[in-house]
Each structure stands twice: as structure tokens, then as C-alpha cells.
Design an enzyme around this catalytic site. Structure first.
Site, PDB file in Angstrom:
ATOM      1  CB  CYS A   1      -4.985   2.821   6.000  1.00  0.00           C
ATOM      2  SG  CYS A   1      -3.256   2.484   5.594  1.00  0.00           S
TER       3      CYS A   1
ATOM      4  CG  HIS B   1      -5.476   2.784   0.165  1.00  0.00           C
ATOM      5  ND1 HIS B   1      -6.194   3.438   1.140  1.00  0.00           N
ATOM      6  CD2 HIS B   1      -4.482   2.119   0.813  1.00  0.00           C
ATOM      7  CE1 HIS B   1      -5.638   3.182   2.322  1.00  0.00           C
ATOM      8  NE2 HIS B   1      -4.596   2.377   2.157  1.00  0.00           N
ATOM      9  CD  GLU B   2      -2.993  -1.214  -0.598  1.00  0.00           C
ATOM     10  OE1 GLU B   2      -1.867  -1.080  -0.101  1.00  0.00           O
ATOM     11  OE2 GLU B   2      -4.025  -1.253   0.100  1.00  0.00           O
TER      12      GLU B   2
ATOM     13  CG  HIS C   1       0.348   2.507   1.445  1.00  0.00           C
ATOM     14  ND1 HIS C   1       0.535   3.119   2.664  1.00  0.00           N
ATOM     15  CD2 HIS C   1      -0.876   1.926   1.518  1.00  0.00           C
ATOM     16  CE1 HIS C   1      -0.525   2.917   3.440  1.00  0.00           C
ATOM     17  NE2 HIS C   1      -1.403   2.204   2.766  1.00  0.00           N
TER      18      HIS C   1
END
Ligand code: NI
Length: 191
Positions: free
Chosen positions: A102, A144-145, A148
Site C-alpha cells: 500500500c 483494496h482501494e 480505503h
């Protein structure tokens, strides 16, 4: 165009749930997307979410390089893509573990369990809604994004402290650490 400063682990903006983008066509959103594209290219990463550049908005960009795509259905290489106000509408019960880096946790990888297949809805830069299927690495990058935007980092998904490490250390003895990762996930004690 500008290369933006990337927030790193410890910055509270990474822990906030991001707000919806009200108007994808607004000039400030256009500018943000342009700057994020330049920032991602400069970083050499594959994905970047707005909270990582100090904008708590539901928007991320990503790409899948040829080298990471398996070529399986929905896991082909992807050109740079902008995803605004995403919703993950389906996730496969099948999961797979792999190492994830990351840009906000430089030099570190974490073993993260992700769904192997997902379906997302989102808006593109013109504001048009689209639906996209993704699998494999493509699905992993999107998950993953998306995390966020929920204020969640890879380390928040850590199930065992042994499944985190510096990239160089993990690369040094990959077969050994892969065996460790499997053993830990099977609940065994590792000698
Ligand atoms: Ni990240």
C-alpha cells in the site's frame, strides 16, 4: 497537474469513511482525478484512493499491469480506470490470500484474504454508471482501494501478526514465508 503528497499510516484521514462525490463533473473533481493519475504514475503503484491524497471522497483509480494479470476471465490487464462512488454489489464466497502493499504503508506487505470474484457498480469521470466484473488480482486491487474509502487499511485485515513484513524480508525467503502463511491460516502453531 501536480504530484500530490500521499498520507501514510498514522494519518487520521486514512481511518475516516469517505463522503460521496456529489458531482463527478465538478472542476475540482476533474482536477483531483488528473492529479491522482499523475501521483499514481510517479509512485509506480497500481491503485490510489482519494483519502490517500488527503481528500476524503469516494473515488479511486487503479490499473492492472500485464505482469499481474492471470489472463483468466475478468482478470485481464486493465488500463487506468477511474471509479467514483463505487459499490461492491457481489462478492464470491471463495477467498484467496496474497501479499498486498500500500502506498500509505511503504515498504511493508500484509497477507490479506480477499474474495476471488466481485461485481462493482460505479461512476466514470463523465458521471455515467457502469457495472464491472473482476476476478483474481483485478478483484484484489478493487477491494483494496474500496477499503480505503471505508477507512480500512491492509493491517486492519491482519488476522495474525506474523503475516506482515518488510517487502525485502518477504522476498528474501519467499517459499519459507509462503509456508508460514499457509500454516498460520490453518490455525497451526509454527515452530
Ligand atoms: Ni492502499
Amino acid at each position: 497537474m501536480a504530484i500530490l503528497k500521499i498520507a501514510r499510516l498514522g494519518n487520521p484521514i486514512l481511518l475516516q469513511r469517505a463522503a460521496p462525490v456529489m458531482d463527478p463533473l465538478a472542476p475540482e473533481i476533474r482536477r483531483l482525478v488528473t492529479d491522482m493519475i499523475e501521483t499514481l504514475a510517479d509512485s509506480g503503484g497500481v491503485g490510489l484512493a482519494a483519502p490517500q491524497v488527503h481528500e476524503s471522497l469516494r473515488l479511486f483509480i487503479y490499473r492492472v499491469p500485464e505482469s499481474r494479470a492471470s489472463g483468466a476471465p475478468d482478470d485481464e490487464a486493465q488500463p487506468l480506470s477511474v471509479v467514483i462512488n463505487p459499490k461492491i454489489v457481489e462478492t464470491s464466497p471463495a477467498m484467496v490470500d496474497d501479499w498486498e502493499g500500500c502506498l500509505s504503508i511503504p515498504g511493508i506487505s500484509v497477507r490479506v484474504r480477499r474474495s476471488t470474484r466481485i461485481l462493482i457498480h460505479g461512476q466514470d469521470v463523465s458521471g455515467a454508471w457502469f457495472t464491472r466484473k473482476a476476478s483474481g488480482f483485478h478483484a484484489r486491487v478493487i477491494q483494496h482501494e474500496f477499503d480505503h474509502l471505508e477507512g480500512l487499511l491492509t493491517i486492519g485485515r491482519l488476522t495474525d501478526w506474523r503475516l506482515i513484513g518488510f517487502n525485502e524480508e518477504i522476498a528474501r525467503d519467499r517459499p519459507c514465508i509462503e509456508a508460514l502463511a499457509v500454516a498460520v491460516n490453518e490455525g497451526g502453531n509454527v515452530a
